[in-house]
Design an enzyme around this catalytic site. Structure first.
Site, PDB file in Angstrom:
ATOM      1  N   ARG A  97      -3.527   0.819   8.969  1.00 36.53           N
ATOM      2  CA  ARG A  97      -3.280  -0.476   8.322  1.00 36.53           C
ATOM      3  C   ARG A  97      -2.490  -1.368   9.275  1.00 36.53           C
ATOM      4  O   ARG A  97      -1.380  -1.027   9.677  1.00 36.53           O
ATOM      5  CB  ARG A  97      -2.497  -0.261   7.026  1.00 36.53           C
ATOM      6  CG  ARG A  97      -2.179  -1.570   6.350  1.00 36.53           C
ATOM      7  CD  ARG A  97      -1.446  -1.432   5.017  1.00 36.53           C
ATOM      8  NE  ARG A  97      -1.084  -2.771   4.584  1.00 36.53           N
ATOM      9  CZ  ARG A  97       0.100  -3.157   4.132  1.00 36.53           C
ATOM     10  NH1 ARG A  97       1.073  -2.279   3.978  1.00 36.53           N
ATOM     11  NH2 ARG A  97       0.316  -4.401   3.802  1.00 36.53           N
ATOM     12  N   HIS A 129       1.140 -10.783   6.222  1.00 41.32           N
ATOM     13  CA  HIS A 129       2.335  -9.950   6.109  1.00 41.32           C
ATOM     14  C   HIS A 129       3.535 -10.807   6.527  1.00 41.32           C
ATOM     15  O   HIS A 129       4.163 -10.550   7.559  1.00 41.32           O
ATOM     16  CB  HIS A 129       2.185  -8.695   6.965  1.00 41.32           C
ATOM     17  CG  HIS A 129       3.102  -7.573   6.582  1.00 41.32           C
ATOM     18  ND1 HIS A 129       2.666  -6.312   6.214  1.00 41.32           N
ATOM     19  CD2 HIS A 129       4.449  -7.508   6.509  1.00 41.32           C
ATOM     20  CE1 HIS A 129       3.700  -5.538   5.946  1.00 41.32           C
ATOM     21  NE2 HIS A 129       4.800  -6.243   6.112  1.00 41.32           N
ATOM     22  N   ASN A 164       3.134  -0.499  -2.282  1.00 37.86           N
ATOM     23  CA  ASN A 164       4.150  -0.035  -1.334  1.00 37.86           C
ATOM     24  C   ASN A 164       5.297   0.549  -2.140  1.00 37.86           C
ATOM     25  O   ASN A 164       5.893  -0.147  -2.959  1.00 37.86           O
ATOM     26  CB  ASN A 164       4.682  -1.199  -0.498  1.00 37.86           C
ATOM     27  CG  ASN A 164       3.638  -1.739   0.470  1.00 37.86           C
ATOM     28  OD1 ASN A 164       2.560  -1.153   0.623  1.00 37.86           O
ATOM     29  ND2 ASN A 164       3.947  -2.843   1.123  1.00 37.86           N
ATOM     30  N   TYR A 170       8.903   2.802  -2.070  1.00 38.17           N
ATOM     31  CA  TYR A 170       9.987   3.365  -1.272  1.00 38.17           C
ATOM     32  C   TYR A 170      11.020   4.070  -2.137  1.00 38.17           C
ATOM     33  O   TYR A 170      11.366   5.206  -1.927  1.00 38.17           O
ATOM     34  CB  TYR A 170      10.673   2.262  -0.465  1.00 38.17           C
ATOM     35  CG  TYR A 170       9.841   1.767   0.690  1.00 38.17           C
ATOM     36  CD1 TYR A 170       9.942   2.356   1.941  1.00 38.17           C
ATOM     37  CD2 TYR A 170       8.938   0.720   0.527  1.00 38.17           C
ATOM     38  CE1 TYR A 170       9.177   1.910   3.005  1.00 38.17           C
ATOM     39  CE2 TYR A 170       8.164   0.265   1.600  1.00 38.17           C
ATOM     40  CZ  TYR A 170       8.291   0.868   2.827  1.00 38.17           C
ATOM     41  OH  TYR A 170       7.535   0.434   3.879  1.00 38.17           O
ATOM     42  N   GLU A 208       2.164   1.662   1.783  1.00 39.31           N
ATOM     43  CA  GLU A 208       3.379   1.935   2.563  1.00 39.31           C
ATOM     44  C   GLU A 208       4.268   2.923   1.827  1.00 39.31           C
ATOM     45  O   GLU A 208       4.396   2.852   0.606  1.00 39.31           O
ATOM     46  CB  GLU A 208       4.240   0.670   2.776  1.00 39.31           C
ATOM     47  CG  GLU A 208       3.741  -0.293   3.799  1.00 39.31           C
ATOM     48  CD  GLU A 208       4.635  -1.518   3.922  1.00 39.31           C
ATOM     49  OE1 GLU A 208       5.858  -1.403   3.716  1.00 39.31           O
ATOM     50  OE2 GLU A 208       4.085  -2.585   4.212  1.00 39.31           O
TER      51      GLU A 208
END
Ligand code: PNW
Length: 653
Positions: free
Chosen positions: A153, A204, A431, A433, A519
């Site tokens: 990516r 991005h 994404n 985290y 991500e």
């Protein structure tokens, strides 16, 4: 290493037993000569003939999935790889005709907004050079090989293709910077030559600065059309080979950090909280921060008047940015669907971010209180995630957000709702985290319809990993999970499973090719941020019988710049992170039957971590940015670990 326990007690894990996806007919690969690189879309389901023998049919895929689950593995078509973003890795910021992006402009203008670096060295606080992937992409591919990536990516720099941000096609010819096209062609071709499928992000965070100056960038309603034109060029130029498109990366971070939260991210507008102050807490630069007043004349909506240039930041800029960027996503998808998808047979979707919300638990808590906290966790998730993921799937903001924001939330017209609906139905990128706790705030009631506005919208709930006691940069304990190298970056592996279940339940039957984790990763822990919360965190997790999440680390696990041959390369903390998150992803697929189709680790290489500079290292590859002019790629242990994990846990890998 810790033994991971199955995460059973928290939100929604056992609730969703069904896949979100009943994949529609899988289509033929058509005329493509790279069947592995081609994916089917829902649109193709009525095409005839439906299969040329290269692509799996519906039944084939169901079988493949069933077989994988029976063996406790991910399916053989699982997208496996790593992610990066143009501004963070490419460098070459003014080479070959590239135009300035907001990040170039603002890092040069406000060097103090970046927390680490070498005083006087502009390259150390900006993406001017970064990993120099513009010239060293072959080296990056070698790293992908070590982790056995089958996907990569990357993002395309809008201003490298269109220096002023405005793509136009006249008499069949685009006003594009050909050198930029050459670069992305070479990236894409090299990936394919290496059996790595490109997964391209169109945006991005690196908005062409010219558009910020012209009309305030995402604050202006017209940004959606400029984005769609740029996207159209990319589909036309690269879509014969790129079959996986992400429109926008993390609209929340882009808009909230860029337009509200202070000098954290370009364009450094701070409409809300006071600027963060880090002075005296960091080595290197003094962080004075600063807030940008720079902006061109701008319109907020098609009807509104033109506002003066260089005005102070206004209330709700982040809300309007979000609104416009979601429309930009939908406009780009519309172009793809109408002009390209049938022939190119690719997939397109958005990547949103957001912490799964974990209901706060305490020893001895009543069942009733637990239920209330679960409700609030869902509410918090609707604000943090649904705000961005509902519009591209269901066509509108969540009801709770509309009710609580009142007039402060812009409305989509019926036409816009229709355009948004299903615009991320091919797949949804997430994404992930960290995790946040959620519960009601004692003594606070939800806003009444009269009180509904931005400020009141969340007054009766908290969804913070600092339990509402955060004080700017420092998160006051208890945090959720151990602290990695960014203030917000805490390790709590079940969060990925909780979130996947949340999406699955919410969007059942609405997403055709599942969720792709676009991500996930961690920054190396360091002394500055990792220590403060250890004891409190430990005591808390022990009190709720989850001692395995109370990991505090030994001295030798803490990564330091001066320990290149030690912890920086032998990154055991990062390996432990990936182990935990991947195990929870595997369980979500195998046990909860969630349709998760891919995992991109963040990040392939250490890179420019935005306002944190180069000393916050998310990479699985080490680069000595300050001392090594060659920017040599040095693989860390986690890179090898990931390759081994894939081999053991993905079928027929
Ligand atoms: C993502 N948060 O950003 C971005 O997509 C990457 O460019 C970035 O390098 C990576 O994560 C690591 O930071 C995030 O505050 C920034 O929760 C902030 C948050 C989450 C993601």
């Amino acid at each position: 290493m810790k033994t991971l326990t199955v995460f059973t007690t928290l939100l929604a894990v056992s609730a969703a037993k069904k896949c979100i996806v009943k994949p529609k007919a899988n289509a033929n690969a058509g005329e493509s000569s790279e069947p592995d690189n081609v994916l089917s879309t829902d649109e193709d389901s009525n095409d005839e003939p439906s299969n040329n023998g290269n692509e799996p049919t519906d039944n084939d895929r169901a079988e493949l999935v069933e077989k994988a689950r029976a063996e406790g593995k991910l399916p053989s078509d699982f997208k496996w790889g790593a992610a990066t973003a143009a501004y963070q890795v490419e460098g070459a910021w003014k080479e070959d005709g590239r135009g300035e992006s907001v990040w170039d402009h603002f890092t040069h203008l406000y060097p103090h907004n970046v927390e680490t670096g070498r005083p006087g060295n502009e390259d150390s606080i900006s993406g001017n050079v970064a990993c120099d992937s513009y010239h060293k992409f072959d080296e990056d591919i070698k790293m992908m090989k070590i982790m056995k990536a089958n996907h990569y990516r990357f993002s395309i720099s809008w201003s490298r293709l269109f220096p002023d941000g405005q793509a136009k096609k006249e008499e069949g010819k685009w006003n594009v910077n050909e050198k930029g096209v050459e670069y992305y062609n070479s990236v894409i071709n090299k990936l394919i030559e290496n059996d790595i499928t490109p997964l391209a992000t169109l945006y991005h965070w690196d908005l062409p600065y010219a558009l910020h100056e012209k009309y305030g960038g995402w604050l202006d309603y017209h940004s959606q059309y400029d984005f769609a034109n740029y996207a159209e060029f990319c589909f036309e130029a690269f879509g014969d080979r790129v079959k996986n498109w992400i429109t926008i990366n993390e609209p929340w971070v882009n808009c909230v950090s860029g337009y509200r939260l202070g000098p954290g991210k370009a364009p450094y507008r701070c409409t809300g909280e006071a600027p963060r102050k880090l002075a005296n807490e960091t080595e290197g630069l003094d962080l004075q921060g600063g807030c940008s007043y720079e902006i061109g004349p701008s319109q907020y909506s098609p009807e509104s008047e033109v506002l003066e240039a260089n005005r102070p930041p206004q209330r709700l800029e982040d809300v309007w940015c979000s609104h416009n960027i979601l429309l930009a996503h939908a406009q780009a998808v519309k172009v793809y669907r109408e002009k390209f998808q049938k022939e190119q047979k690719g997939l397109i979707g958005i990547t949103i971010d957001g912490e799964a919300q974990i209901p706060w638990i305490e020893p001895g808590m009543s069942e009733e209180q637990k239920k209330i906290n679960e409700e609030y966790a869902n509410l918090a998730a609707e604000f943090r995630i649904g705000w961005y993921s509902d519009p591209p799937v269901t066509g509108d903001y969540p009801q709770s957000v509309k009710e609580r924001m009142g007039k402060d939330l812009p409305e989509f017209t019926e036409e816009q709702k229709a355009m948004l609906k299903g615009s991320s139905s091919d797949f949804l990128g997430w994404n992930t985290y960290t995790a946040h706790w959620a519960a009601p705030v004692e003594g606070q009631t939800p806003p009444t319809p009269e009180e509904a506005n931005f400020e009141n919208s969340k007054r009766d709930m908290w969804d913070d990993n600092c339990r509402g006691r955060g004080d700017g940069w420092t998160c006051i304990p208890p945090t959720l999970g151990s602290q990695a190298g960014s203030s917000w970056n805490t390790k709590y592996p079940p969060t990925i499973r909780v979130g996947l279940n949340w999406f699955s339940k919410r969007y059942e039957g609405l997403i055709n090719n599942g969720i792709v984790i676009t991500e996930n990763g961690c920054a190396q822990p360091n002394y500055k941020v990792s220590r403060a919360n250890d004891e409190v965190t430990k005591a808390y997790f022990e009190s709720i019988n989850q001692p395995e999440y109370a990991d505090t680390y030994d001295e030798d696990m803490i990564e330091r710049e001066d320990n290149l041959n030690g912890t920086l390369i032998h990154d055991t903390y990062r390996i432990d992170w990936y182990k935990g998150y991947l195990e929870n992803l595997r369980l979500a697929f195998v046990e909860d039957k969630i349709d998760v189709r891919g995992y991109m680790a963040w990040s392939l290489v250490d890179n420019y971590e935005w306002e944190n500079g180069y000393e916050t290292r998310f990479g699985m590859t080490y680069i000595d940015f300050y001392n090594d002019p060659e920017l040599t790629r040095v693989p860390k242990d986690s890179l090898t670990f990931l390759g081994e994990w894939a081999q053991a846990n993905i079928q027929d890998f």
